[in-house]
Write an enzyme that holds these catalytic residues in place. Structure first.
Site, short mmCIF file in Angstrom:
data_model
loop_
_atom_site.label_atom_id
_atom_site.label_comp_id
_atom_site.label_asym_id
_atom_site.label_seq_id
_atom_site.Cartn_x
_atom_site.Cartn_y
_atom_site.Cartn_z
N ASP A 132 41.45 55.25 51.98
CA ASP A 132 42.87 55.08 51.63
C ASP A 132 43.20 55.78 50.31
OD1 ASP A 132 41.56 53.46 49.85
OD2 ASP A 132 42.72 51.64 50.27
N HIS A 187 38.50 54.29 29.90
CA HIS A 187 39.62 54.60 30.80
C HIS A 187 40.93 54.83 30.06
CE1 HIS A 187 39.88 50.46 29.75
NE2 HIS A 187 41.10 50.40 30.25
N ASP A 188 40.96 54.60 28.76
CA ASP A 188 42.18 54.82 27.97
C ASP A 188 42.10 56.10 27.13
OD1 ASP A 188 43.26 52.35 28.78
OD2 ASP A 188 42.26 51.29 27.12
N ASP A 237 37.01 51.42 45.78
CA ASP A 237 36.92 50.00 46.15
C ASP A 237 35.52 49.47 45.88
OD1 ASP A 237 35.41 50.98 48.42
OD2 ASP A 237 37.35 51.50 49.32
N ASP A 258 35.68 55.80 47.04
CA ASP A 258 36.51 55.20 48.07
C ASP A 258 35.72 55.13 49.38
OD1 ASP A 258 38.47 54.41 49.84
OD2 ASP A 258 39.47 56.38 49.88
N ASP A 311 36.01 42.47 33.28
CA ASP A 311 37.02 42.78 32.26
C ASP A 311 38.10 41.71 32.37
OD1 ASP A 311 38.86 44.11 30.59
OD2 ASP A 311 38.19 46.06 31.31
N GLU A 367 37.59 44.02 23.03
CA GLU A 367 38.33 45.23 22.67
C GLU A 367 39.29 44.85 21.55
OE1 GLU A 367 41.47 48.52 24.40
OE2 GLU A 367 41.66 46.42 24.90
N ASP A 388 39.86 42.10 26.94
CA ASP A 388 40.94 43.06 26.66
C ASP A 388 41.75 42.65 25.43
OD1 ASP A 388 42.40 45.34 27.93
OD2 ASP A 388 44.06 43.91 27.96
#
Ligand code: GLC
Length: 576
Positions: free
Chosen positions: A34, A334-335, A38, A30, A107, A262, A208
């Protein structure tokens, strides 16, 4: 990147030689305070990635989105989520990467859009809106969905739309309506988006859930006992090959782009069709190895896995795509919960087992994908409080499980959630032992794993024996040894309880990989031309200098030369 003259020209490709690093921008770095990562934050770390040896960066969705599923619900395919920055930030990142000889893949989620996408907003206005047919509508009475298909996040895959009195299909969240790929206008609109991004200069796509695009028009009921009811009908649906062929001829054939799909529930047989010689895509993600620890009740249940099963899955894929197709190699994304907490030991042998898993990743045949934090051996995090859960999939399943099992105290589910939740992968990248792990100056959007004071990039980089340095050495080794990229695979430990060993062969170069996937010492006699001394050792995760900690090769029972004695989670790679 190196040139491999000994390999057949036709079979070589930059994306086969590349090492990919997946960034989940929410949790990477970051720059604005915030609490959300990013794009300028990613730019600050490009040199870090370059130092590690990464060739390609895969960014999970950064498009404008209402963030129901952290950006996999896209509102505008040609705009960047304001929290992440703007298109100019993306271009700047792209230049930073290209300047260092690196590439960027985006992605793309095109099985569905957000319900706030302008196509869906138009489609739900009336049954005769020109965009109505961009989505999948079905008549039905409220409370009686058209069939029993389930959303991957739990509950029915159909949502009743009050205004127009019909159901629409959503294989994920109800705010992620499925696009109707049977409509040629949908296909053309998506091809245009793909071309637009490639013209912007990106180097490829991660696509995806791309094998779910085609749904049978009859919408037959699925097997209610399956983990995802209906899945057999919408995986590789009737027109999937037409859609893939369209993508290829309309888009991919015209660019030197890398494409990786994927594909949930992918089998070796269907992978050959999608990524083999006549396939439309370069590679596919399959999930068999990361489902080995599912329990009898499926994903939201924990099961025992064994080394023979682990070895069998990898071997079946290695053999299945030999000569036709190319594997992706991944243990995290990330899953997925963190691999060291599933297939290694995140306590006593954390570093050893993280390095063993890394050895597997870089010595099988295929393209390795590192997920942020994997290179420092990040682990699962405790999710003891329901308020700490951010992931929509976990939240929905917690509700369902509590209702199904009549549980009213979350504490009864917290072990399961701490083991299985996708949030395990989404805790902030651990850069240092500063507050919030050096990820942000603000309040992080998701809890930081409390072990950041021990496990962080700063510390790993300062220690030459760290997991981080081992990843870097493996990347260099793979670049230097074409046998590790292009060599044939042969399993050499078919019957061992804990050792997974294989040989790779390219022309007259051979490599032997021996992995002891267990917290106990094991002995193993490799067949054929075994290594005779440590001179052949290319890399290993224990000191191999014969010092106190080093175990010489011939340390087996009765000092039998040719027998390897492998310590807990020991990994060795020999060049022969
Ligand atoms: C893929 C993504 C996952 C997302 C889902 C729906 O599986 O990896 O994060 O929730 O698709 O887009």
């Amino acid at each position: 990147m190196i040139v491999h003259r000994s390999t057949d020209e036709r079979d070589r490709a930059w994306w086969k030689e590349a090492v990919v690093y997946q960034i989940y921008p929410w949790s990477f770095n970051d720059s604005r305070g915030d609490g959300i990562g990013d794009l300028p934050g990613v730019r600050e770390k490009v040199d870090y990635l370059h130092d590690l040896g990464v060739d390609v960066v895969w960014l999970t969705p950064v498009y404008d989105s209402p963030k129901v599923d952290n950006g996999y619900d896209i509102r505008d395919y040609r705009a960047i989520l304001p929290e992440f920055g703007g298109l100019d930030d993306l271009h700047a990142l792209l230049s930073d990467l290209h300047d260092r000889g690196m590439k960027l893949i985006m992605d793309l989620a095109v099985n569905h859009t957000s319900d706030e996408h302008e196509w869906f907003r138009a489609a739900r206005k009336s049954r005769d809106n020109p965009y109505r047919d961009y989505y999948i509508w079905h008549p039905g009475e409220p409370g009686e969905p058209p069939n029993n298909w389930e959303s991957h996040f739990g509950g029915s895959a159909w949502e009743y739309d009050q205004r127009t009195g019909e159901y629409y299909l959503h294989l994920y969240h109800h705010r992620q309506p499925d696009l109707n790929w049977a409509n040629p206008d949908v296909r053309e609109s998506i091809y245009e988006i793909m071309r637009w991004w490639l013209e912007e200069g990106i180097d490829g796509f991660r696509l995806d859930v791309i094998n779910l695009l085609s749904k049978p028009r009859e919408f037959p009921d699925g097997d209610p006992d399956s983990d995802w009811t209906g899945v057999k009908h919408f995986v590789d649906g009737p027109r999937i090959h037409d859609y893939f062929r369209g993508m290829r001829t309309e888009v991919f054939d015209h660019y030197d782009a890398m494409t990786v799909g994927e594909m949930p529930e992918l089998t070796v047989e269907s992978a050959r069709k999608h990524v083999g010689e006549d396939g439309a895509l370069d590679m596919a993600f399959q999930f068999e190895h990361v489902q080995l620890d599912y329990g009898e009740a499926g994903r939201w249940d924990i099961g025992e896995w064994t080394v023979p099963e682990f070895r069998e899955v990898f071997t079946r894929w290695q053999e299945g795509l030999a000569g036709d197709g190319w594997n992706t190699l991944f243990l995290n994304n990330h899953d997925q919960p963190r691999s060291v907490s599933r297939f290694g030991d995140d306590d006593r042998y954390r570093a050893e087992s993280a390095k063993l898993l890394a050895t597997l990743l870089f010595t099988l045949r295929g393209t390795p994908f590192i997920y942020q934090g994997e290179e420092i051996g990040m682990t699962n995090a405790p999710f003891d409080r329901i308020e700490d859960i951010r992931d929509v999939d976990t939240r929905q399943h917690v509700d369902l499980l509590m209702a199904e099992r009549g549980i009213d105290d979350y504490a009864e589910l917290s072990d399961l959630v701490s083991y299985r939740s996708r949030d395990n992968a989404r805790t902030p990248m651990q850069w240092s032992d500063d507050r919030a792990a050096g990820f942000t100056d603000g309040d992080p959007w998701i809890t930081v794993n409390p072990n950041y004071t021990e496990i962080n990039v700063e510390r790993e980089r300062a220690d030459p024996d760290s997991v981080w340095h081992y990843y870097r050495e493996l990347i260099t080794l793979r670049d230097r040894e074409p046998v590790l990229i292009y060599g044939d695979y042969e399993l050499v430990s078919p019957d061992h309880d804990t050792v997974f060993a294989y040989r790779r062969t390219l022309d007259d170069r051979r490599a032997l990989v021996a992995l002891n996937v267990a917290p106990e010492t094991a002995t193993f006699r490799p067949p054929g031309d075994a290594p005779t001394d440590d001179a052949d050792l290319l890399i290993g995760n224990y000191p191999a200098d014969g010092s106190e900690d080093g175990a010489p090769v011939d340390d087996g029972p009765g000092n039998d030369p040719g027998v390897l004695s492998l310590r807990p989670y020991e990994a060795r790679v020999y060049g022969l």
